[in-house]
Design a protein around this motif. Structure first.
Motif, PDB file in Angstrom:
ATOM      1  N   TYR A   2       0.830  -1.201   0.000  1.00  0.00           N
ATOM      2  CA  TYR A   2       0.000   0.000   0.000  1.00  0.00           C
ATOM      3  C   TYR A   2       0.867   1.254   0.000  1.00  0.00           C
ATOM      4  O   TYR A   2       0.506   2.260  -0.604  1.00  0.00           O
ATOM      5  CB  TYR A   2      -0.953   0.004   1.190  1.00  0.00           C
ATOM      6  N   GLY A   3       2.009   1.178   0.673  1.00  0.00           N
ATOM      7  CA  GLY A   3       2.926   2.316   0.705  1.00  0.00           C
ATOM      8  C   GLY A   3       3.405   2.682  -0.687  1.00  0.00           C
ATOM      9  O   GLY A   3       3.426   3.853  -1.072  1.00  0.00           O
ATOM     10  N   LYS A   4       3.799   1.690  -1.481  1.00  0.00           N
ATOM     11  CA  LYS A   4       4.267   1.928  -2.855  1.00  0.00           C
ATOM     12  C   LYS A   4       3.155   2.546  -3.704  1.00  0.00           C
ATOM     13  O   LYS A   4       3.398   3.447  -4.496  1.00  0.00           O
ATOM     14  CB  LYS A   4       4.744   0.627  -3.499  1.00  0.00           C
ATOM     15  N   LEU A   5       1.955   2.063  -3.540  1.00  0.00           N
ATOM     16  CA  LEU A   5       0.814   2.604  -4.272  1.00  0.00           C
ATOM     17  C   LEU A   5       0.573   4.061  -3.883  1.00  0.00           C
ATOM     18  O   LEU A   5       0.411   4.928  -4.742  1.00  0.00           O
ATOM     19  CB  LEU A   5      -0.433   1.768  -3.977  1.00  0.00           C
ATOM     20  N   PHE A   6       0.571   4.330  -2.585  1.00  0.00           N
ATOM     21  CA  PHE A   6       0.340   5.685  -2.080  1.00  0.00           C
ATOM     22  C   PHE A   6       1.421   6.645  -2.569  1.00  0.00           C
ATOM     23  O   PHE A   6       1.125   7.767  -2.974  1.00  0.00           O
ATOM     24  CB  PHE A   6       0.298   5.643  -0.549  1.00  0.00           C
ATOM     25  N   GLU A   7       2.676   6.198  -2.567  1.00  0.00           N
ATOM     26  CA  GLU A   7       3.779   7.038  -3.032  1.00  0.00           C
ATOM     27  C   GLU A   7       3.568   7.463  -4.483  1.00  0.00           C
ATOM     28  O   GLU A   7       3.761   8.633  -4.832  1.00  0.00           O
ATOM     29  CB  GLU A   7       5.101   6.286  -2.895  1.00  0.00           C
ATOM     30  N   LYS A   8       3.176   6.512  -5.328  1.00  0.00           N
ATOM     31  CA  LYS A   8       2.953   6.819  -6.741  1.00  0.00           C
ATOM     32  C   LYS A   8       1.790   7.796  -6.920  1.00  0.00           C
ATOM     33  O   LYS A   8       1.854   8.707  -7.749  1.00  0.00           O
ATOM     34  CB  LYS A   8       2.696   5.545  -7.533  1.00  0.00           C
ATOM     35  N   LEU A   9       0.721   7.591  -6.159  1.00  0.00           N
ATOM     36  CA  LEU A   9      -0.430   8.485  -6.265  1.00  0.00           C
ATOM     37  C   LEU A   9      -0.076   9.902  -5.823  1.00  0.00           C
ATOM     38  O   LEU A   9      -0.458  10.880  -6.475  1.00  0.00           O
ATOM     39  CB  LEU A   9      -1.603   7.942  -5.447  1.00  0.00           C
ATOM     40  N   ILE A  10       0.641  10.020  -4.713  1.00  0.00           N
ATOM     41  CA  ILE A  10       1.026  11.341  -4.197  1.00  0.00           C
ATOM     42  C   ILE A  10       1.961  12.050  -5.167  1.00  0.00           C
ATOM     43  O   ILE A  10       1.722  13.190  -5.576  1.00  0.00           O
ATOM     44  CB  ILE A  10       1.716  11.216  -2.808  1.00  0.00           C
ATOM     45  N   LEU A  11       3.050  11.395  -5.535  1.00  0.00           N
ATOM     46  CA  LEU A  11       4.043  12.042  -6.394  1.00  0.00           C
ATOM     47  C   LEU A  11       3.526  12.262  -7.816  1.00  0.00           C
ATOM     48  O   LEU A  11       3.791  13.308  -8.417  1.00  0.00           O
ATOM     49  CB  LEU A  11       5.341  11.244  -6.402  1.00  0.00           C
ATOM     50  N   GLY A  12       2.791  11.308  -8.347  1.00  0.00           N
ATOM     51  CA  GLY A  12       2.214  11.489  -9.681  1.00  0.00           C
ATOM     52  C   GLY A  12       1.252  12.660  -9.720  1.00  0.00           C
ATOM     53  O   GLY A  12       1.275  13.479 -10.643  1.00  0.00           O
ATOM     54  N   SER A  13       0.398  12.757  -8.703  1.00  0.00           N
ATOM     55  CA  SER A  13      -0.547  13.879  -8.632  1.00  0.00           C
ATOM     56  C   SER A  13       0.182  15.203  -8.460  1.00  0.00           C
ATOM     57  O   SER A  13      -0.106  16.174  -9.165  1.00  0.00           O
ATOM     58  CB  SER A  13      -1.515  13.676  -7.459  1.00  0.00           C
ATOM     59  N   LEU A  14       1.124  15.246  -7.537  1.00  0.00           N
ATOM     60  CA  LEU A  14       1.888  16.472  -7.282  1.00  0.00           C
ATOM     61  C   LEU A  14       2.544  16.988  -8.551  1.00  0.00           C
ATOM     62  O   LEU A  14       2.369  18.152  -8.930  1.00  0.00           O
ATOM     63  CB  LEU A  14       2.962  16.195  -6.215  1.00  0.00           C
ATOM     64  N   VAL A 167      -5.292   6.483 -12.293  1.00  0.00           N
ATOM     65  CA  VAL A 167      -4.975   5.121 -12.712  1.00  0.00           C
ATOM     66  C   VAL A 167      -3.635   5.075 -13.454  1.00  0.00           C
ATOM     67  O   VAL A 167      -2.867   4.124 -13.323  1.00  0.00           O
ATOM     68  CB  VAL A 167      -6.107   4.527 -13.570  1.00  0.00           C
ATOM     69  N   LYS A 168      -3.316   6.111 -14.208  1.00  0.00           N
ATOM     70  CA  LYS A 168      -2.065   6.094 -14.978  1.00  0.00           C
ATOM     71  C   LYS A 168      -0.836   6.049 -14.066  1.00  0.00           C
ATOM     72  O   LYS A 168       0.206   5.565 -14.472  1.00  0.00           O
ATOM     73  CB  LYS A 168      -1.995   7.279 -15.937  1.00  0.00           C
ATOM     74  N   PHE A 169      -0.947   6.504 -12.849  1.00  0.00           N
ATOM     75  CA  PHE A 169       0.195   6.459 -11.920  1.00  0.00           C
ATOM     76  C   PHE A 169       0.392   5.051 -11.363  1.00  0.00           C
ATOM     77  O   PHE A 169       1.494   4.678 -11.012  1.00  0.00           O
ATOM     78  CB  PHE A 169       0.010   7.446 -10.772  1.00  0.00           C
ATOM     79  N   ILE A 170      -0.664   4.297 -11.291  1.00  0.00           N
ATOM     80  CA  ILE A 170      -0.597   2.943 -10.739  1.00  0.00           C
ATOM     81  C   ILE A 170      -0.097   1.958 -11.781  1.00  0.00           C
ATOM     82  O   ILE A 170       0.641   1.026 -11.487  1.00  0.00           O
ATOM     83  CB  ILE A 170      -1.993   2.501 -10.240  1.00  0.00           C
TER      84      ILE A 170
END
Length: 172
Positions: A2-14, A167-170
């Protein structure tokens, strides 16, 4: 996981909100206003790599500090090399570490300054704007969020988030 998923969502969005384009570094030669997520290098994994313009960029890391862990290690603030090769070009890289919060008595901010890195706390209300300010200072980044008040920046971020395809970040 879940941490890896969250990291991608946060950084991709930012980085998308700040106007950078998500690329596949194995297939793209784009060397400005681009980023990619999660790449393993010689030294350590970079959670996101940003190329602002040819020769200049930033690497991002995320650290989640639990209640029992008040300190991020020096390893986290010194894990990236100052230069990176992409394509046939060398890039000067800044280091930005995003954490949920900094524990009481932590020396991490001072440690980061010693290696010319930056720590940003997500627990602060205007952390996205703070990242933009750091990028402005370190790489010359220009963006409309830099001209906005803190309150205006929150509204700006909320509007941009409505149009992001998370979804594109995941899937990358």
């Amino acid at each position: 996981m879940y941490g890896k998923l969250f990291e991608k969502l946060i950084l991709g969005s930012l980085l998308s909100i700040l106007g950078f384009e998500l690329i596949d570094p194995q297939k793209s030669t784009l060397s400005k206003n681009a980023f990619w997520l999660s790449q393993r290098e010689n030294k350590r994994e970079s959670y996101a790599t940003l190329l602002y313009k040819p020769g200049v960029g930033a690497r991002f890391d995320i650290g989640f500090i639990g209640p029992g862990n008040t300190e991020i290690s020096l390893d986290k603030v010194s894990r990236f090399e100052r230069e990176m090769e992409f394509g046939k070009q060398h890039h000067f890289m800044s280091t930005i570490i995003i954490v949920d919060r900094i524990g009481d008595g932590s020396r991490i901010t001072e440690l980061a300054k010693k290696i010319d890195g930056n720590i940003v706390q997500m627990s602060m209300n205007f952390w996205v704007r703070e990242v933009a300010q750091i990028l402005h200072k370190k790489v010359g980044f220009k963006h409309e969020i830099l001209k906005q008040s803190n309150e205006e920046s929150i509204k700006y971020i909320q509007e941009r988030m409505k149009n992001l395809d998370l979804v594109k970040f995941i899937n990358k």
